[in-house]
Design a protein around this motif. Structure first.
Motif, PDB file in Angstrom:
ATOM      1  N   VAL A  33       0.752  -1.232  -0.046  1.00 56.80           N
ATOM      2  CA  VAL A  33       0.052   0.034  -0.087  1.00 56.80           C
ATOM      3  C   VAL A  33       0.727   1.289   0.005  1.00 56.80           C
ATOM      4  O   VAL A  33       1.748   1.316   0.823  1.00 56.80           O
ATOM      5  CB  VAL A  33      -1.062  -0.050   1.170  1.00 56.80           C
TER       6      VAL A  33
ATOM      7  N   LEU B  16       0.686   5.452   0.097  1.00 57.33           N
ATOM      8  CA  LEU B  16      -0.352   6.850   0.051  1.00 57.33           C
ATOM      9  C   LEU B  16       0.740   7.837  -0.201  1.00 57.33           C
ATOM     10  O   LEU B  16       1.884   8.091   0.403  1.00 57.33           O
ATOM     11  CB  LEU B  16      -0.806   7.077   1.507  1.00 57.33           C
TER      12      LEU B  16
ATOM     13  N   CYS C  62      -4.160  13.129  -1.337  1.00 56.79           N
ATOM     14  CA  CYS C  62      -3.457  12.148  -1.210  1.00 56.79           C
ATOM     15  C   CYS C  62      -4.014  10.787  -2.021  1.00 56.79           C
ATOM     16  O   CYS C  62      -5.268  10.324  -1.793  1.00 56.79           O
ATOM     17  CB  CYS C  62      -3.799  11.628   0.292  1.00 56.79           C
TER      18      CYS C  62
ATOM     19  N   ALA D  42      -4.311   6.820  -3.041  1.00 54.54           N
ATOM     20  CA  ALA D  42      -3.653   5.379  -2.516  1.00 54.54           C
ATOM     21  C   ALA D  42      -3.741   4.362  -3.598  1.00 54.54           C
ATOM     22  O   ALA D  42      -4.640   4.570  -4.624  1.00 54.54           O
ATOM     23  CB  ALA D  42      -4.744   5.299  -1.592  1.00 54.54           C
TER      24      ALA D  42
ATOM     25  N   PHE E 252      -9.541   1.050  -1.239  1.00 57.83           N
ATOM     26  CA  PHE E 252      -9.909   2.316  -0.562  1.00 57.83           C
ATOM     27  C   PHE E 252     -11.080   2.723   0.058  1.00 57.83           C
ATOM     28  O   PHE E 252     -11.319   3.297   1.038  1.00 57.83           O
ATOM     29  CB  PHE E 252      -9.573   3.452  -1.893  1.00 57.83           C
TER      30      PHE E 252
ATOM     31  N   ASN F 203      -9.528   6.920  -5.976  1.00 61.20           N
ATOM     32  CA  ASN F 203      -8.729   6.475  -4.760  1.00 61.20           C
ATOM     33  C   ASN F 203      -8.253   7.696  -4.060  1.00 61.20           C
ATOM     34  O   ASN F 203      -6.915   7.454  -3.616  1.00 61.20           O
ATOM     35  CB  ASN F 203      -7.683   5.474  -4.782  1.00 61.20           C
TER      36      ASN F 203
ATOM     37  N   ALA G 173      -4.477   6.003   6.616  1.00 61.35           N
ATOM     38  CA  ALA G 173      -5.575   5.364   6.399  1.00 61.35           C
ATOM     39  C   ALA G 173      -6.075   4.135   7.380  1.00 61.35           C
ATOM     40  O   ALA G 173      -5.072   3.702   7.798  1.00 61.35           O
ATOM     41  CB  ALA G 173      -5.575   4.446   5.000  1.00 61.35           C
TER      42      ALA G 173
ATOM     43  N   TYR H 112      -1.828   2.665   7.753  1.00 60.88           N
ATOM     44  CA  TYR H 112      -0.908   3.201   6.515  1.00 60.88           C
ATOM     45  C   TYR H 112      -0.836   4.810   6.658  1.00 60.88           C
ATOM     46  O   TYR H 112      -1.843   5.274   6.675  1.00 60.88           O
ATOM     47  CB  TYR H 112      -1.409   2.641   5.156  1.00 60.88           C
TER      48      TYR H 112
END
Length: 126
Positions: free
Chosen positions: A2, A4, A22, A24, A31, A79, A100, A115
């Motif tokens: 993952v 970001l 941001c 992802a 997401f 996302n 996240a 994350y």
């Protein structure tokens, strides 16, 4: 894995605006299932909560100092989570991080988030 990735930071005069993004990505990351938060860390200070949105997008939360000036939003199709920052003040100067939290409820606590991004610098001049 993952990832970001924040963007949109920069230098702005007091009273100005910036929009942080941001994005992802990664593997099996869904997401839609993650609450998203924004935190900031000023030089020599702890990282602190700024804003969050629940995984459903139904609720948002803000720290008192940014209420009425900042708005968090998300675009699940892209996302991406955003932080619109208006009426910026010198005390908003910090590195801004997105985070996240799986099935999160918009927590203000850093430890709830799974994350983190690498951060984007915002500098507000007086």
């Amino acid at each position: 894995q993952v990832q970001l990735v924040e963007s949109g930071g920069g230098l702005v005069q007091a009273g100005g605006s910036l929009r942080l993004s941001c994005a992802a990505s990664g593997g099996t990351f869904n997401f839609n299932n993650y609450a998203m938060g924004w935190f900031r860390q000023a030089p020599g200070k702890e990282r602190k909560f700024v804003a969050a949105m629940t995984w459903s997008g139904g609720s948002t939360y803000y720290t008192d100092s940014v209420k009425g000036r900042f708005t968090i939003s998300r675009d699940n199709a892209k996302n991406t989570v955003y932080l619109q920052m208006n009426s910026l003040k010198p005390e908003d100067t910090a590195v801004y991080y997105c985070a996240a939290d799986l099935w999160g409820g918009g927590s203000i606590h850093l430890t709830e988030y799974d994350y983190w991004g690498q951060g984007t610098q915002v500098y507000v001049s007086s």
